[in-house]
Motif scaffolding. Structure first.
Motif, PDB file in Angstrom:
ATOM      1  N   PHE A  70       0.817  -1.210   0.000  1.00  6.70           N
ATOM      2  CA  PHE A  70       0.000   0.000   0.000  1.00  6.70           C
ATOM      3  C   PHE A  70       0.855   1.266   0.000  1.00  6.70           C
ATOM      4  CE2 PHE A  70      -2.986  -3.150   1.659  1.00  6.70           C
ATOM      5  CZ  PHE A  70      -4.034  -2.944   0.772  1.00  6.70           C
ATOM      6  N   SER A  71       1.911   1.267   0.784  1.00 10.95           N
ATOM      7  CA  SER A  71       2.796   2.435   0.775  1.00 10.95           C
ATOM      8  C   SER A  71       3.480   2.573  -0.574  1.00 10.95           C
ATOM      9  CB  SER A  71       3.839   2.321   1.894  1.00 10.95           C
ATOM     10  OG  SER A  71       4.640   1.165   1.720  1.00 10.95           O
ATOM     11  N   VAL A  72       3.780   1.453  -1.189  1.00 10.48           N
ATOM     12  CA  VAL A  72       4.428   1.463  -2.506  1.00 10.48           C
ATOM     13  C   VAL A  72       3.476   2.018  -3.565  1.00 10.48           C
ATOM     14  CG1 VAL A  72       5.207  -0.060  -4.352  1.00 10.48           C
ATOM     15  CG2 VAL A  72       6.103  -0.354  -2.050  1.00 10.48           C
ATOM     16  N   LEU A  73       2.215   1.588  -3.535  1.00  6.43           N
ATOM     17  CA  LEU A  73       1.240   2.088  -4.499  1.00  6.43           C
ATOM     18  C   LEU A  73       1.039   3.590  -4.348  1.00  6.43           C
ATOM     19  CD1 LEU A  73      -1.464  -0.746  -4.424  1.00  6.43           C
ATOM     20  CD2 LEU A  73       0.335  -0.370  -6.111  1.00  6.43           C
ATOM     21  N   PHE A  74       1.034   4.065  -3.110  1.00  7.96           N
ATOM     22  CA  PHE A  74       0.900   5.497  -2.864  1.00  7.96           C
ATOM     23  C   PHE A  74       2.103   6.241  -3.443  1.00  7.96           C
ATOM     24  CE2 PHE A  74       1.728   9.258  -0.224  1.00  7.96           C
ATOM     25  CZ  PHE A  74       0.529   9.944  -0.384  1.00  7.96           C
ATOM     26  N   GLU A  75       3.280   5.682  -3.254  1.00  2.89           N
ATOM     27  CA  GLU A  75       4.503   6.297  -3.785  1.00  2.89           C
ATOM     28  C   GLU A  75       4.456   6.370  -5.310  1.00  2.89           C
ATOM     29  OE1 GLU A  75       9.335   5.451  -3.929  1.00  2.89           O
ATOM     30  OE2 GLU A  75       8.093   4.431  -2.420  1.00  2.89           O
ATOM     31  N   MET A  76       3.945   5.310  -5.951  1.00  5.57           N
ATOM     32  CA  MET A  76       3.844   5.301  -7.408  1.00  5.57           C
ATOM     33  C   MET A  76       2.897   6.393  -7.896  1.00  5.57           C
ATOM     34  SD  MET A  76       3.879   1.222  -8.324  1.00  5.57           S
ATOM     35  CE  MET A  76       3.608   1.525 -10.078  1.00  5.57           C
ATOM     36  N   GLN A  77       1.769   6.548  -7.195  1.00  6.47           N
ATOM     37  CA  GLN A  77       0.826   7.596  -7.557  1.00  6.47           C
ATOM     38  C   GLN A  77       1.457   8.978  -7.414  1.00  6.47           C
ATOM     39  OE1 GLN A  77      -2.495   6.585  -4.953  1.00  6.47           O
ATOM     40  NE2 GLN A  77      -3.727   5.936  -6.709  1.00  6.47           N
ATOM     41  N   GLU A  78       2.190   9.177  -6.325  1.00 10.68           N
ATOM     42  CA  GLU A  78       2.847  10.462  -6.080  1.00 10.68           C
ATOM     43  C   GLU A  78       3.855  10.790  -7.179  1.00 10.68           C
ATOM     44  OE1 GLU A  78       2.617  12.800  -3.139  1.00 10.68           O
ATOM     45  OE2 GLU A  78       0.680  11.845  -3.532  1.00 10.68           O
ATOM     46  N   GLY A  80       3.557   9.866 -10.246  1.00  2.42           N
ATOM     47  CA  GLY A  80       2.877   9.974 -11.536  1.00  2.42           C
ATOM     48  C   GLY A  80       2.893   8.708 -12.366  1.00  2.42           C
ATOM     49  N   TYR A  81       3.137   7.574 -11.722  1.00  4.95           N
ATOM     50  CA  TYR A  81       3.150   6.300 -12.444  1.00  4.95           C
ATOM     51  C   TYR A  81       1.766   5.650 -12.349  1.00  4.95           C
ATOM     52  CZ  TYR A  81       8.221   6.913 -12.071  1.00  4.95           C
ATOM     53  OH  TYR A  81       9.490   7.413 -12.137  1.00  4.95           O
ATOM     54  N   ASP A  82       1.055   5.620 -13.448  1.00  7.27           N
ATOM     55  CA  ASP A  82      -0.279   5.029 -13.462  1.00  7.27           C
ATOM     56  C   ASP A  82      -0.186   3.505 -13.466  1.00  7.27           C
ATOM     57  OD1 ASP A  82      -1.537   7.507 -13.571  1.00  7.27           O
ATOM     58  OD2 ASP A  82      -1.361   7.597 -15.758  1.00  7.27           O
ATOM     59  N   TYR A  83      -1.136   2.872 -12.823  1.00  2.00           N
ATOM     60  CA  TYR A  83      -1.158   1.404 -12.784  1.00  2.00           C
ATOM     61  C   TYR A  83      -2.607   0.919 -12.690  1.00  2.00           C
ATOM     62  CZ  TYR A  83      -1.904   2.179  -7.791  1.00  2.00           C
ATOM     63  OH  TYR A  83      -2.409   2.589  -6.590  1.00  2.00           O
ATOM     64  N   GLU A  84      -2.789  -0.342 -13.042  1.00  2.00           N
ATOM     65  CA  GLU A  84      -4.077  -1.016 -12.878  1.00  2.00           C
ATOM     66  C   GLU A  84      -3.841  -2.262 -12.037  1.00  2.00           C
ATOM     67  OE1 GLU A  84      -6.267  -0.967 -16.995  1.00  2.00           O
ATOM     68  OE2 GLU A  84      -4.102  -0.831 -17.350  1.00  2.00           O
ATOM     69  N   ILE A  85      -4.843  -2.654 -11.271  1.00  2.00           N
ATOM     70  CA  ILE A  85      -4.736  -3.879 -10.465  1.00  2.00           C
ATOM     71  C   ILE A  85      -5.738  -4.904 -10.968  1.00  2.00           C
ATOM     72  CG2 ILE A  85      -4.958  -4.911  -8.170  1.00  2.00           C
ATOM     73  CD1 ILE A  85      -4.178  -2.246  -6.957  1.00  2.00           C
ATOM     74  N   LEU A  86      -5.216  -6.044 -11.374  1.00  4.91           N
ATOM     75  CA  LEU A  86      -6.058  -7.179 -11.747  1.00  4.91           C
ATOM     76  C   LEU A  86      -6.065  -8.157 -10.583  1.00  4.91           C
ATOM     77  CD1 LEU A  86      -7.654  -9.057 -13.676  1.00  4.91           C
ATOM     78  CD2 LEU A  86      -5.429  -9.846 -14.559  1.00  4.91           C
ATOM     79  N   PHE A  87      -7.245  -8.408 -10.011  1.00  4.17           N
ATOM     80  CA  PHE A  87      -7.362  -9.297  -8.845  1.00  4.17           C
ATOM     81  C   PHE A  87      -8.078 -10.573  -9.264  1.00  4.17           C
ATOM     82  CE2 PHE A  87      -8.942 -11.036  -4.928  1.00  4.17           C
ATOM     83  CZ  PHE A  87      -8.035 -10.648  -3.954  1.00  4.17           C
ATOM     84  N   LEU A  88      -7.403 -11.718  -9.079  1.00  2.00           N
ATOM     85  CA  LEU A  88      -7.979 -13.023  -9.374  1.00  2.00           C
ATOM     86  C   LEU A  88      -8.535 -13.626  -8.093  1.00  2.00           C
ATOM     87  CD1 LEU A  88      -7.775 -14.102 -12.335  1.00  2.00           C
ATOM     88  CD2 LEU A  88      -5.941 -12.486 -11.771  1.00  2.00           C
ATOM     89  N   ASP A  89      -9.792 -14.064  -8.142  1.00  2.00           N
ATOM     90  CA  ASP A  89     -10.445 -14.599  -6.951  1.00  2.00           C
ATOM     91  C   ASP A  89     -11.154 -15.901  -7.303  1.00  2.00           C
ATOM     92  OD1 ASP A  89     -11.272 -14.770  -4.359  1.00  2.00           O
ATOM     93  OD2 ASP A  89     -12.645 -13.060  -4.411  1.00  2.00           O
TER      94      ASP A  89
END
Length: 290
Positions: A70-78, A80-89
């Motif tokens: 979660f801290s890493v995803l926040f850092e990526m957003q800060e 300016g690195y856009d990302y998508e999350i694909l969740f398999l369930d």
């Protein structure tokens, strides 16, 4: 650049998803420690087009490192690195079955039961799932169907809903499918079985489907069913439902139910829902006679 993080429940199909992404020219890396994501994203974005599609597999095999996500995803957003999350369930019962079939142990149940491991993992992934861009429930999805869904989302850029709808035809004499969420009985419609030239055909054949849909009650039933589903589907999605099985039955599952299931499938696809089509019993009479 398209940067996809692939995660989800162990045994739900993450490895297959990464393979399918690789097949459509994604640069894939599996089991990367979350702490390395920002630096890796920086390298990818600085390649000036060298990487157009990237997919990273992240799961609880990273142990304590997973909690950095979660801290890493926040850092990526800060940055300016856009990302998508694909969740398999997948459902607990399906995951347990898959583990037993492969005789593998769950990563979090080295000294306990598979059920306990799945429960721990589901809790660990709860917040990740809530932040996911796409959720695919593979409980009732065949491998080829998962590939089709991956291609629709990440290659064809088609609209995707986390709710996967399965339209299923069946015969009441063989029993109602156990995984049905909604069941509809179309035995009130005229039966092609009693017309000699249609008896040996199925609802997948134009003469049968044309006959069934020639009646006003068939068309009205389809219209009312689609209207009801268009009301229900947004509410199912809002409540977090990932899978909806709509079963349509007639006596033998060969003529009327197949025709209406095909028609409903077409209608829902035109409305850009994520839909699968299955005919449970269409061939059973033919097999018995053979």
């Amino acid at each position: 650049m398209r940067f996809v993080i692939v995660t989800g429940m162990s045994g739900a199909g993450k490895t297959s998803a990464l393979k399918f992404l690789e097949d459509i020219n994604y640069f894939c890396v599996d089991n990367m420690p979350p702490a390395l994501l920002p630096k890796f994203a920086e390298l990818c974005y600085e390649q000036d087009g060298g990487f157009e599609r990237v997919a990273i597999g992240i799961d609880i095999r990273g142990g304590k490192l997973f909690y950095d996500l979660f801290s890493v995803l926040f850092e990526m957003q800060e940055n300016g690195y856009d990302y998508e999350i694909l969740f398999l369930d997948a459902s607990d019962s399906v995951l347990i079955k898959r583990y037993k079939e492969t005789r593998r142990s769950h990563p979090l149940s080295r000294r306990g039961s598979i059920e306990e491991g799945i429960s721990k993992e589901r809790e660990m992934l709860r917040e990740v799932k809530a932040k996911a861009t796409y959720i695919i429930d593979t409980s009732k999805v065949l491998t080829r169907e998962l590939k089709e869904q991956i291609n629709r989302i990440f290659q064809d850029d088609e609209k995707f809903e986390s709710l996967v709808i399965t339209v299923c035809s069946f015969g009441f004499k063989y029993g109602i499918p156990a995984d049905s969420d909604l069941v509809f009985d179309v035995r009130f419609l005229p039966n092609p079985y009693y017309i000699p030239e249609l008896k040996e055909l199925s609802g997948n054949d134009s003469p049968v489907s044309d006959y069934v849909m020639s009646f006003a009650e068939s068309r009205e039933f389809l219209d009312k069913l689609v209207d009801m589903l268009e009301f229900l589907i947004p509410h199912y999605i809002k409540e977090g439902k990932n899978s909806l099985v709509i079963s349509i039955g007639c006596t033998g599952g060969k003529h009327r139910s197949v025709t209406l299931a095909n028609a409903l499938f077409t209608e829902l696809c035109q409305k850009e829902h994520t839909v699968l089509l299955k005919h449970n019993d269409v061939e059973k009479d033919a097999k018995r006679k053979g």
